[in-house]
Design a protein around this motif. Structure first.
Motif, PDB file in Angstrom:
ATOM      1  N   CYS A 163       0.838  -1.204   0.000  1.00  0.00           N
ATOM      2  CA  CYS A 163       0.000   0.000   0.000  1.00  0.00           C
ATOM      3  C   CYS A 163       0.873   1.255   0.000  1.00  0.00           C
ATOM      4  O   CYS A 163       0.578   2.233  -0.695  1.00  0.00           O
ATOM      5  N   LEU A 202      -1.281   4.077  -1.327  1.00  0.00           N
ATOM      6  CA  LEU A 202      -2.626   3.780  -0.842  1.00  0.00           C
ATOM      7  C   LEU A 202      -2.673   3.897   0.677  1.00  0.00           C
ATOM      8  O   LEU A 202      -1.628   3.934   1.334  1.00  0.00           O
ATOM      9  N   GLU A 221      -9.234  -4.712   5.002  1.00  0.00           N
ATOM     10  CA  GLU A 221      -9.296  -3.356   4.461  1.00  0.00           C
ATOM     11  C   GLU A 221      -8.100  -3.077   3.550  1.00  0.00           C
ATOM     12  O   GLU A 221      -8.254  -2.488   2.467  1.00  0.00           O
ATOM     13  N   SER A 235      -8.669  -4.749   0.317  1.00  0.00           N
ATOM     14  CA  SER A 235      -9.646  -4.049  -0.523  1.00  0.00           C
ATOM     15  C   SER A 235      -9.014  -2.869  -1.251  1.00  0.00           C
ATOM     16  O   SER A 235      -9.344  -2.597  -2.414  1.00  0.00           O
ATOM     17  N   TYR A 236      -8.091  -2.159  -0.586  1.00  0.00           N
ATOM     18  CA  TYR A 236      -7.418  -1.029  -1.243  1.00  0.00           C
ATOM     19  C   TYR A 236      -6.586  -1.522  -2.424  1.00  0.00           C
ATOM     20  O   TYR A 236      -6.608  -0.930  -3.508  1.00  0.00           O
ATOM     21  N   LYS A 255      -5.523   5.733  -7.601  1.00  0.00           N
ATOM     22  CA  LYS A 255      -5.245   5.710  -6.161  1.00  0.00           C
ATOM     23  C   LYS A 255      -5.857   6.881  -5.416  1.00  0.00           C
ATOM     24  O   LYS A 255      -6.177   6.768  -4.231  1.00  0.00           O
ATOM     25  N   ILE A 291      -9.199   6.019  -3.922  1.00  0.00           N
ATOM     26  CA  ILE A 291      -9.258   4.951  -2.917  1.00  0.00           C
ATOM     27  C   ILE A 291      -9.027   5.565  -1.545  1.00  0.00           C
ATOM     28  O   ILE A 291      -7.912   5.981  -1.216  1.00  0.00           O
ATOM     29  N   LYS A 292     -10.069   5.643  -0.763  1.00  0.00           N
ATOM     30  CA  LYS A 292     -10.008   6.296   0.543  1.00  0.00           C
ATOM     31  C   LYS A 292     -10.052   5.256   1.665  1.00  0.00           C
ATOM     32  O   LYS A 292     -10.587   4.155   1.485  1.00  0.00           O
ATOM     33  N   PRO A 293      -9.522   5.592   2.832  1.00  0.00           N
ATOM     34  CA  PRO A 293      -9.575   4.667   3.971  1.00  0.00           C
ATOM     35  C   PRO A 293     -11.017   4.327   4.325  1.00  0.00           C
ATOM     36  O   PRO A 293     -11.896   5.201   4.304  1.00  0.00           O
ATOM     37  N   THR A 294     -11.261   3.067   4.638  1.00  0.00           N
ATOM     38  CA  THR A 294     -12.604   2.644   5.039  1.00  0.00           C
ATOM     39  C   THR A 294     -13.005   3.322   6.334  1.00  0.00           C
ATOM     40  O   THR A 294     -14.154   3.735   6.513  1.00  0.00           O
TER      41      THR A 294
END
Length: 211
Positions: A23, A28, A36, A39-40, A50, A53-56
C-alpha cells in the motif's frame, strides 16, 4: 513487485506487514485490518486511480480515553474510545470478570460503526448488540461472513484440518498442519485445507502418523 497483477495478488498469501508495504509503495492507505488493506490493493490493481481509494475508517485524532472516562453513553466514534487496556478494564468491571478479552463480534460491530461514521452509537449500544448476537446464536454466522475472517487463512486452515477425520491419523496435528500450510501458502491454489493434501505430501508427514 512492480509487475503485480490482480490475479497474482489474489493467488499469493501476504502477511499484514507485506500488505502495508505494498500500500505504501502504491500510495494507498496503510492503516486498517488485513481485509481493508486487501480491498485497497484489489481496487488499485483493478484499475481504480489511487486518489479515489479512501480509507474505510478514519483514524481518531482525539486523545484516547482512560478507563474512568468511559461510560455506557460514550460514543464509539470520535470520542477517544478504543479497544485498549482502558476499555478492557471498563469491560472487565462491567461484566464482573477479573480479565476481559475483546470478542470478534465486538470488533466487527465497532468497525462497522466507524466505517459508516455512526457518531450516535455508544458503548452501551455496542454491548447491547453484542449480547443480542450471542443470545440469538447469530454471532458465528456474523463472524464467518465478514471479509476480515477470510484473512485468517492459517487459522481457518488449521481448524479445517483438525475437523477433518484424516487428522485423527496423526499425533502432532499442529506440526502436520504447518507442513501442509507451507506448501499451500507458497502455491497459487486457494489457501484452504483439502484432504488430498495429506496424500500429496505424505512423504513429509508420515513420521507423525500414529503407530
Amino acid at each position: 513487485m512492480s509487475q503485480l497483477t490482480l490475479t497474482k495478488f489474489k493467488q499469493k498469501y501476504f502477511y499484514k506487514t507485506e500488505l502495508q508495504d505494498l500500500c505504501r509503495q502504491y500510495g494507498l492507505p496503510t492503516s486498517g485490518t488485513k481485509a481493508e488493506l486487501n480491498s485497497y490493493l484489489e481496487a488499485f490493481l483493478s484499475g481504480i486511480p489511487k486518489d479515489q481509494i479512501k480509507p474505510t475508517r478514519k483514524k481518531q485524532k482525539v486523545r484516547q480515553l482512560t478507563a474512568d472516562e468511559i461510560t455506557l453513553t460514550t460514543p464509539i466514534v470520535d470520542s477517544g474510545f478504543s479497544f485498549n487496556d482502558a476499555s478492557r478494564q471498563f469491560f472487565a468491571e462491567y461484566f464482573h470478570v477479573d480479565h476481559f478479552s475483546f470478542k470478534k463480534e465486538m470488533a466487527i460491530i465497532k468497525r462497522a460503526a466507524e466505517a459508516r461514521r455512526d457518531t450516535q452509537m455508544t458503548v452501551g449500544d455496542l454491548i447491547a448488540q453484542y449480547q443480542d448476537l450471542t443470545s440469538t446464536k447469530q454471532s458465528q454466522q456474523l463472524v464467518s461472513q465478514t471479509a476480515e475472517e477470510n484473512t485468517y487463512q492459517w487459522n481457518n486452515f488449521v481448524r479445517a484440518f483438525c475437523q477433518d477425520t484424516v487428522s485423527q491419523e496423526f499425533d502432532s496435528k499442529l506440526k502436520v498442519a504447518a507442513i501442509l500450510w507451507q506448501h499451500v501458502k507458497s502455491s497459487t491454489k486457494p489457501k484452504e485445507f483439502t484432504p488430498d493434501l495429506v496424500e500429496i505430501y505424505a512423504a513429509e508427514i508420515n513420521q507423525f502418523r500414529k503407530k
